[in-house]
Scaffold this motif. Structure first.
Motif, short mmCIF file in Angstrom:
data_model
loop_
_atom_site.label_atom_id
_atom_site.label_comp_id
_atom_site.label_asym_id
_atom_site.label_seq_id
_atom_site.Cartn_x
_atom_site.Cartn_y
_atom_site.Cartn_z
N TYR A 63 0.81 -1.22 0.00
CA TYR A 63 0.00 0.00 0.00
C TYR A 63 0.84 1.27 0.00
N ALA A 64 2.02 1.20 -0.54
CA ALA A 64 2.89 2.38 -0.53
C ALA A 64 2.29 3.52 -1.33
N ASN A 65 2.47 4.72 -0.82
CA ASN A 65 2.21 5.92 -1.60
C ASN A 65 3.25 5.94 -2.70
N LEU A 66 2.82 5.94 -3.95
CA LEU A 66 3.76 5.80 -5.06
C LEU A 66 4.70 6.99 -5.19
N MET A 67 4.35 8.11 -4.56
CA MET A 67 5.22 9.29 -4.61
C MET A 67 6.18 9.33 -3.43
#
Length: 723
Positions: A99-103
């Motif tokens: 679930y990482a924030n892609l930024m």
């Protein structure tokens, strides 16, 4: 068969005991589909569809009122053609690999990135699920997949029809398409829908929404912490004799880091009362003991000799001669106070034991930071820590900080309690205002050289502020050659074409903890830049809007977007040359916002009648939420610029609660008209960009009517009253 595919993480699963369709991205980056029996921990869940046909969207970003639970759900529901009324939501567990924030590269919500980093990820999740369901229905009915349509979760082909759940089992056995087809903008039904209601409206209205503060577990004990009255102090010793007289008091312990003494009790009130009854001896050797006036003086002194030249091409020394020989100069010095975040739900966190470790209940904004912090304090493997994310009653940056301070405190309190019972740590409003994290106190000084024609020939700009990022896990990414990018954002990389623009930065050292505050560095840089440009326009007798348009290159992508926002707000407001109103615009979080402020001034009484706001944020996924965020950002900014400040006397905070740290009152909130620039570009942030231009637009309007420049915030320092 499996296929390699980038940037996609999908899972459609089920509640326990029901058949479900799963679509996921494994840890090896391979996209696959499976039934519930094939569910593996390596899958990355975003969507779940159960046998009854109910779609649940798994939210990797938490909800603090900004609308992500609606925005992310809109993206999936759009591509699925799901029934909006029955689509449900659920917060994702803590798992940065999925679930990482892609930024950011870790799991977290902030920086106005929730929709921006999830836009295609969640749309593709819906598209993959739709494709599987369509092919499963086609096999079941013996028809061409192209003959199948979907409307409100019902698949139809000629005489055949059925809901999603009827095809889940077969869909889970099919190969995933290597290139799921997403809709074109002309096909959108939900994205851009002006009347789409928020997913959290009903539960927050009827009281069924569960916030972190609502958690109450069997056997739970409550904790409150006596913290140093001066930042940086540590415990020498404490006496709990008076605390023992408080009904419900259980025990008191020094925290392992000696930053405070925690009092345990049977309820929150008793915990507060017992904490306040503790007698604590503090060591202030490393504490901040200066008063606000001393800090301001120290910052201004640093303006004389900046540590860093921010712009490599233009140094402060290289513009000195141009400025010295200028026909005309504009000089100004600005000061900005410490500001509290003051979310309506005070900080709180509950940690409970489980068979394998612990579970933390929190309105958790940055699981990617909180998870390893709690695990390390409790000497657990991260796999032994579970985080249950709940609704948060605001944050404005406070719940996400590099040290995960209140989560760490809860973990330490749980550790010294014996680890056998759930422990709920609660901060009072006074705790957070007097001992929290703040927007940094900051000073600016600028000298602008003007040529004979009134054009800008050089600009010397200096900033003194405490770095947010240095000494944190974000330093390797956001600090370059000693320069914290958040200290100078909004000035070092602005959209305007400014010749010979030199920027100097000095880090200010203080034990007062600072943190990103709604719009971070832009909170002060936006005010300074837009005030200075208004000063240039006034000095050179130019229309403030026309002057800014002349400084923006229409060939630049973001400059062109700003031009569109400026032109829209000019049309909305009916701005004319010579207007006695205020204008400001600012680019932040990849979004352009332009503001016109209509202000009435009667003596020293000021009332903001109306704000016109135009925003270019790319695709407007949820227009109603965008308007709400612009309005909320404006109200947040007005409260700060009117009278917001945290001051210190001998290192101790003077303010204690809302009576002396006031939020905006209903009668002070102006009418706000928001215009959204039509765009098919990728979405950009909306939670924060409304804050920076609001203050200078109002300040410029006050100048237009009174001739008084406001350079030191809050505006009450200039003698104005806001009514």
């Amino acid at each position: 068969m499996t296929v390699q595919i980038s940037r996609r993480g999908f899972l459609i699963g089920s509640a326990a005991g029901s058949t479900a369709l799963l679509v996921g991205l494994g840890s090896n980056g391979v996209l696959a589909a499976a039934g519930e029996a094939k569910l593996a921990a390596a899958l990355n869940p975003f969507v779940r569809i159960d046998a009854s046909g109910v779609v649940t969207v798994i939210l990797k970003h938490f909800e603090m009122g900004q609308g992500t639970s609606t925005g992310l759900t809109t993206l999936v529901a759009e591509e699925l053609d799901a029934d909006w009324e029955t689509v449900d939501t659920e917060f994702a567990p803590s798992d940065g690999s999925r679930y990482a924030n892609l930024m950011f590269g870790l799991q977290g919500t902030g920086g106005s990135t929730a929709t921006a980093n999830s836009y295609m990820q969640y749309r593709e999740a819906g598209a993959v699920a739709r494709d599987l369901l369509v092919r499963a229905a086609a096999q079941t009915w013996g028809v061409d997949p192209d003959s199948i349509t979907i409307e409100r979760s019902i698949l139809t082909s000629g005489p055949h029809f059925g809901h999603f759940g009827e095809f889940v089992e077969l869909a889970s056995t099919l190969e995933v398409s290597a290139d799921p087809v997403v809709k074109t903008p002309d096909q959108f039904r939900l994205i851009g829908n002006q009347r789409l209601h928020r997913k959290d409206n009903s539960s927050k209205t009827d009281g069924t929404a569960v916030f972190a503060m609502d958690i109450k577990l069997p056997g739970m004990i409550y904790a409150a912490i006596a913290r140093s009255p001066k930042f940086g102090g540590s415990v020498i010793s404490f006496d709990d004799r008076d605390a023992k007289q408080v009904g419900g008091f259980i025990a008191a312990q020094v925290l392992p880091n000696k930053a405070g003494v925690v009092a345990f009790a049977k309820n929150t009130w008793s915990a507060f009362q017992a904490r306040d009854a503790l007698s604590v001896e503090w060591d202030f050797a490393n504490a901040e003991s200066r008063s606000t006036s001393e800090i301001v003086s120290a910052q201004k002194a640093l303006l004389d000799h900046p540590q860093f030249d921010v712009n490599h091409d233009v140094s402060l020394s290289s513009v000195a001669s141009t400025i010295a020989s200028a026909a005309r100069k504009i000089e100004a010095e600005f000061t900005f106070p410490f500001l509290a975040h003051a979310p309506l739900e005070p900080l709180n966190c509950t940690i409970a034991p489980t068979k394998s470790g612990v579970i933390m209940y929190d309105g958790c904004q940055f699981p990617g930071l909180s998870h390893p912090t709690v695990a390390a304090i409790l000497d657990l493997d991260p796999s032994q820590v579970e985080i249950k994310t709940l609704y948060a009653g605001g944050s404005f940056g406070r719940r996400a900080n590099p040290t995960s301070d209140y989560n760490a405190e809860a973990a330490m309190a749980f550790a010294v309690s014996g680890r056998k019972l759930p422990v709920k740590l609660v901060w009072s409003r006074e705790d957070d205002l007097r001992g929290g994290h703040y927007r940094s106190q900051t000073a600016h000084r600028a000298t602008i050289a003007l040529g004979a024609e009134g054009n800008i020939t050089a600009w010397d700009h200096r900033i003194v502020t405490k770095s947010i990022m240095k000494g944190t896990a974000f330093e390797p990414v956001l600090v370059r050659e000693g320069i914290d990018s958040t200290s100078v954002e909004g000035i070092a990389e602005g959209l305007y074409d400014i010749p010979n623009h030199a920027v100097g930065l000095s880090d200010f050292e203080t034990a007062v903890p600072v943190l990103w505050w709604r719009s971070v560095g832009h909170t002060h840089t936006g005010f300074v830049m837009e005030t200075l440009l208004d000063m240039v326009a006034s000095e050179t007798r130019q229309d403030p809007i026309e002057m800014r348009l002349a400084m923006l290159d229409p060939k630049g992508t973001n400059q062109a977007r700003m031009i569109s926002a400026i032109n829209l707000v000019r049309r909305m407001s009916g701005w004319e040359e010579g207007d006695k109103r205020g204008f400001a615009c600012h680019y932040s979080f990849n979004t352009c916002v332009a503001v016109v402020a209509d202000v009435s001034v009667n003596g020293k009484d000021v009332h903001v009648n109306k704000l016109y706001m135009a925003v270019d944020c790319g695709v407007a996924v949820n227009p109603d939420i965008i308007r709400a965020q612009m309005e909320g950002g404006a109200g947040f900014a007005l409260a700060a610029i009117y009278r917001g400040e945290i001051t210190l006397t001998d290192g101790e905070v003077d303010q204690f609660n809302f009576p002396d740290y006031e939020l905006l009152r209903n009668g002070e909130m102006p009418e706000i008209e928001v215009g959204i620039v039509s765009s098919n570009a990728a979405p950009s942030g909306v939670g924060e960009p409304g804050v920076p231009p609001t203050g200078p637009a109002v300040a410029n309007a006050i100048f237009a009517q009174t001739g008084t420049r406001i350079l030191n915030l809050p505006m009450t320092k200039a003698g104005f009253n806001f009514v």
